[in-house]
Design an enzyme around this catalytic site. Structure first.
Site, mmCIF file in Angstrom:
data_model
loop_
_atom_site.group_PDB
_atom_site.id
_atom_site.type_symbol
_atom_site.label_atom_id
_atom_site.label_comp_id
_atom_site.label_asym_id
_atom_site.label_seq_id
_atom_site.Cartn_x
_atom_site.Cartn_y
_atom_site.Cartn_z
ATOM 1 N N TYR A 147 -93.169 69.071 70.137
ATOM 2 C CA TYR A 147 -92.090 67.849 70.816
ATOM 3 C C TYR A 147 -93.225 67.544 72.844
ATOM 4 O O TYR A 147 -93.627 68.342 72.733
ATOM 5 C CB TYR A 147 -91.067 68.026 71.615
ATOM 6 C CG TYR A 147 -90.561 69.015 72.539
ATOM 7 C CD1 TYR A 147 -90.932 69.855 73.184
ATOM 8 C CD2 TYR A 147 -88.767 69.347 72.175
ATOM 9 C CE1 TYR A 147 -90.701 71.361 73.484
ATOM 10 C CE2 TYR A 147 -88.390 70.803 72.625
ATOM 11 C CZ TYR A 147 -88.863 71.686 73.365
ATOM 12 O OH TYR A 147 -88.822 72.507 73.822
ATOM 13 N N GLU A 148 -92.693 66.622 73.422
ATOM 14 C CA GLU A 148 -94.000 66.072 75.047
ATOM 15 C C GLU A 148 -95.240 65.628 73.964
ATOM 16 O O GLU A 148 -96.165 66.222 75.553
ATOM 17 C CB GLU A 148 -93.672 67.254 76.182
ATOM 18 C CG GLU A 148 -91.802 67.574 76.045
ATOM 19 C CD GLU A 148 -91.250 66.446 76.068
ATOM 20 O OE1 GLU A 148 -91.818 65.493 76.740
ATOM 21 O OE2 GLU A 148 -90.168 66.564 76.672
ATOM 22 N N GLY A 149 -95.454 65.649 73.149
ATOM 23 C CA GLY A 149 -96.635 65.022 72.654
ATOM 24 C C GLY A 149 -97.179 66.208 71.624
ATOM 25 O O GLY A 149 -97.109 67.237 72.419
ATOM 26 N N ARG A 197 -94.210 68.919 80.180
ATOM 27 C CA ARG A 197 -95.790 69.252 78.930
ATOM 28 C C ARG A 197 -95.822 70.985 80.365
ATOM 29 O O ARG A 197 -95.679 71.420 79.405
ATOM 30 C CB ARG A 197 -96.304 68.518 79.323
ATOM 31 C CG ARG A 197 -96.307 67.341 78.134
ATOM 32 C CD ARG A 197 -97.949 66.935 78.322
ATOM 33 N NE ARG A 197 -97.681 65.270 77.496
ATOM 34 C CZ ARG A 197 -98.394 64.455 77.068
ATOM 35 N NH1 ARG A 197 -99.680 64.311 78.127
ATOM 36 N NH2 ARG A 197 -97.917 63.819 75.805
#
Lengths: 591, 591
Positions: free
Chosen positions: B434-436, B294
């Site tokens: 992406y990555e949440g 993140r």
């Protein structure tokens, strides 16, 4: 694959409940009763949903192809174009004498949103033709009208507008394309134009290019620009097509989106052209197209946002992911649908409240156009002229942002081309750029339109908001809507005041805030629209409508816009009032 | 074709003038003197500008190709990857025992921005490897570390993270991939994973997949998820490669951007896997990767914004269009450069003030990470954990918006792929997902991180801003910066207070404002960074720096951020304080 359903019901609501078009005195409006407009909108909805929408992805994937000077449009476009022509959709608001149906612009706009929403790249072929035909209608000789309009109204021939050159876009005074006068009254046009949408394609027998060029010996810069009609094929006296003219496509551009529309480099090599309108007054003639085109582009911003929202909503209702924090909503499923989550709601409500507000704004704008054209109302003309940059700049910026929000609802799937959400953002992106980039719209608004006729039109707009607030302020049921609108409108007036007080001394003090002003103005317009929709829905409920759910949803959406979107106006005002210093402090070398 | 110049000078300024890294007591920081970091940054700058940046467009145009189960990366990627490996860039901040250089994360981050700015799609191959290696480092057995890390640190083998399945992204509890225990202690992993970046490619001898899966019989939902190491090729005891494992690429996705990175559908068919970390504690182990990832993604937001800005700036200085309204600036040319126009300035200053603020924010974040890891400082760990969703969500949203602004500077040319500006927006778009997805970041921030350790870390952040304001408030030269920062910080505290007062009764009252809170928080962080930069530059000027222009530019840019960007905090607060009602009013059926 994404789907599209034309928002017929919402358009009907705006036409009849909000704008009450059939009560208007504007010629032609008496025919616009609810049954009649419903029939047209339903028919347009069917064609756009069933024929044009499925071709949207095809156009994006396949794009246009240039081979030996011929541009091939994507598979299916040609047949669909035939259906559009056969349905008479291309001449809806064009004069009957040239084969049109002479309907008001307001119905043309309502239908136009559906076309753009279903397939923007496809719809541009007819949109540009409409613009070019309007310019010929406004500035052409009787002979020119007779020669070109019937085939353009039917889209047997399509049209283009040629402004940009490699070294000049906004600053057309730098133009190099030349038009040499010939003995027979025609001109030989030579030069290169770029970014010519629908410049060459395989869907029409002839293409009528409107080309800006300079006649040698004329005034320098923008004052020496004239507009010319340059047909792809010469037109014989009997109307049949003659020799190929000296215009050809040099290349087609690879673009971020609208792949189904051919964006051409056009080369003019002593092409025969005919002066349209007065010599050296080309910009004025071109602006007939541009102003109409800007309203069309504003609608594209709404249209892409609407179709993206429709698909985001379907996904938010279908996709099961996580649980409602306030209690399980789908106990029989492995998870609750996305739409239970507050942040997904925020996103959907941003989109919904924008779309419906923007639809009211564009259709109101179209009634002003009708009022100006059909009634010769100068005030309406001044007002729509003021609002045009707001419509174009604000609705395309916001419309783009909404497509990004819609794409985000899909998570990772939003980034995969297969799901179609990326195309909506890529297609919507162009609307912020073409027909005058949005920064230029803001400049037009603050640098020109505010002061037009001594500021009369902006004062009229303020008055319009003020009287609506005054009129409605007594009704307690309207308080949720009127108070925020008042505040927003005060911010807009304060911004205008700031420009007046500071702009004379330093034009940059106004121009540094022009973009924020355009957005501040846009929010006030949408706030006004939501106020009017709230009024209409409260009336409907009071009058015992059977469709209570629809009207209560309108009221909730109006409250959302007021509570969650209008607070942007204070931010824009603060930015504006910070003036030129923060923006202009650095020398160019310091960047 | 666009260009890229690594912002070495600005990174040096943040490291030494602002963060004063070499004065820190954190182990390893004593080595980070200005000469040393300059040498590293210059070298990284050379490689990224000269080798990686020219491949960015190549990667976009060519994309990856799947043929008979093999994924081919774009032309030139393989050679460039060799150069990156040879330069030792892949193990900069990895332990020496596994072949790394054990440098602090802060220098890894500074270098990382350059790599992502030059070529995001390319850099992801090593970025994911780094994340996977970090997870093995943190949770692996000694044997696992010895088996995998040396080759992963050198990027001879690359890594992946496998979370998403077709029916579950955010809600990993719905996962279906299974891991059956075997007699030898290994597992047989079966299932399908999607959106696997760098899942298969031709640049490494082996690929080490980290795969989330459920061991049958374990707890339901997210509590029954474990993490497995699944190598593409089995590794023999002597370290040589053995048989092909039961993992294969099913397809590669066609995406909006980052075409140079292969986004794979991965099929696991009784593939041999090894448990990484504890059984059923897979999410914890995966979060070692996720949190690092993140921060990396936050940096991508900055990196794409920076490269887009650099190119917008070049164009704004080169392109002649229109005249400065306050007087001609380029009398010998046909027009003035774009940069004279206030609205172009506004756009460039938005970009510049974001980039420099974001760079300070990410590097400050990296020092907190170092402090947490190298000093075992729990407060630093708590603070960076709080700030991670702000960094990820705010910097990628804003970074994307900035690429859109940069593209807009180019007018029509911004929409044509040839000019490269479209790629920056298309590549930047993924970082919001992406990555949440960023909505999930906002949920993590408001639903989890605010309350962590009894709200201790958010209180520490408020205290940090407060003490900075108090400390600096006495200096009149700082007034331009401290007053707006104080106001913004008060807005953030009021928003936190609103959540506390309303969120217990109704969680939706907090979650409806989560996205606005994330942005409000982000602005306060960037405001704080600009306050600190203003302090550093005032000090430098007071100390008789020879580079007065640089520091005066910093002060002007700081003033811009305070005057023109921080006013957003009041808007976010107003939205937050409107609570859940406007957002949640409608039933799902009413949409």
């Amino acid at each position: 694959m994404p789907s599209y359903v034309a928002p017929v019901k919402d358009a009907q609501y705006i036409l009849h409940d909000v704008l009450k078009v059939s009560e208007s005195k504007t010629p032609g409006y008496d025919e616009l009763d609810a049954d009649f407009t419903n029939a047209i909108l339903e028919e347009a909805g069917k064609l756009t949903s069933e024929v044009l929408a499925p071709l949207n992805v095809v156009g994006d994937k396949e794009g246009c192809r240039l081979e030996n000077g011929v541009v091939y449009t994507p598979k299916g476009f040609k047949d669909a174009f035939e259906m559009v022509k056969e349905g008479g959709w291309t001449g809806l608001d064009m004069p009957e004498e040239f084969g049109g149906q002479n309907m008001p612009a307001v119905i043309g706009s309502a239908v136009g949103e559906f076309f753009s929403g279903a397939n923007q790249a496809f719809t541009m072929y007819q949109g540009l033709t409409h613009g070019a035909a309007s310019a010929i209608l406004a500035h052409g000789t009787e002979e020119q009208k007779a020669t070109y309009l019937p085939n353009m109204v039917s889209c047997e021939w399509t049209g283009t507008m040629n402004l940009t050159e490699p070294h000049c876009g906004t600053d057309l005074g730098l133009m190099r394309t030349k038009a040499e006068p010939q003995d027979d009254g025609s001109y030989k046009v030579s030069g290169q134009k770029i970014f010519i949408s629908a410049g060459e394609h395989d869907m029409a027998d002839n293409i009528i290019h409107l080309v800006l060029a300079k006649i040698p010996g004329g005034p320098e810069g923008i004052k020496g620009v004239s507009l010319f009609i340059v047909p792809k094929f010469m037109v014989n006296e009997d109307g049949s097509l003659g020799a190929r003219n000296g215009v050809s496509v040099g290349n087609i551009e690879e673009k971020m989106g609208i792949h189904g529309n051919s964006t051409c480099v056009m080369n003019y090599d002593e092409a025969t052209g005919y002066l349209l309108g007065d010599m050296h007054k080309g910009m004025r003639a071109m602006f007939t197209m541009m102003n109409e085109a800007r309203l069309g582009v504003a609608m594209q911003g709404l249209a892409q946002s609407e179709v993206a929202y429709q698909n985001a909503l379907i996904y938010a209702k279908d996709r099961l992911q996580g649980r409602d924090v306030t209690g399980v909503k789908n106990p029989d499923g492995p998870a609750d649908p996305l739409i239970v989550h507050p942040d997904i709601r925020r996103s959907l409500m941003d989109q919904k409240s924008f779309n419906e507000g923007a639809r009211a704004f564009t259709l109101w704008g179209a009634t002003l156009l009708d009022d100006a054209h059909r009634n010769g109302d100068k005030d309406a003309d001044g007002l729509i002229s003021l609002l045009t940059p707001v419509l174009k700049g604000f609705l395309t910026d916001e419309g783009y942002d909404m497509t990004v929000l819609a794409q985000q609802v899909y998570g990772g799937h939003g980034y995969i081309e297969e799901w179609g959400m990326s195309q909506f953002t890529r297609d919507a992106r162009i609307a912020m750029i073409y027909e005058g980039a949005n920064g230029v719209q803001a400049l037009d608004l603050v640098g020109r339109k505010l002061a037009t006729d001594g500021g009369k039109h902006v004062m009229a707009f303020f008055e319009l908001v003020k009287s609506f607030c005054k009129e409605q302020g007594a009704d307690e049921a309207m308080a949720d809507f009127i108070e925020p609108l008042k505040t927003a409108s005060k911010h807009l007036q304060s911004a205008g005041m700031f420009f007046m007080q500071n702009g004379m001394k330093n034009p940059n003090a106004a121009l540094s805030g022009s973009y924020d002003f355009m957005h501040l103005f846009g929010h006030v317009c949408l706030g006004l629209m939501w106020g009017k929709m709230a009024r209409a829905s409260l009336d409907a409920l009071a009058n015992g409508t059977s469709d209570t759910a629809f009207h209560e949803t309108k009221l909730a959406t109006a409250r959302y816009y007021m509570a969650r979107r209008l607070p942007a106006t204070a931010m824009h005002l603060a930015r504006i009032e910070s003036g030129a210093d923060p923006v202009m402090a650095l020398d160019a070398e310091a960047f």
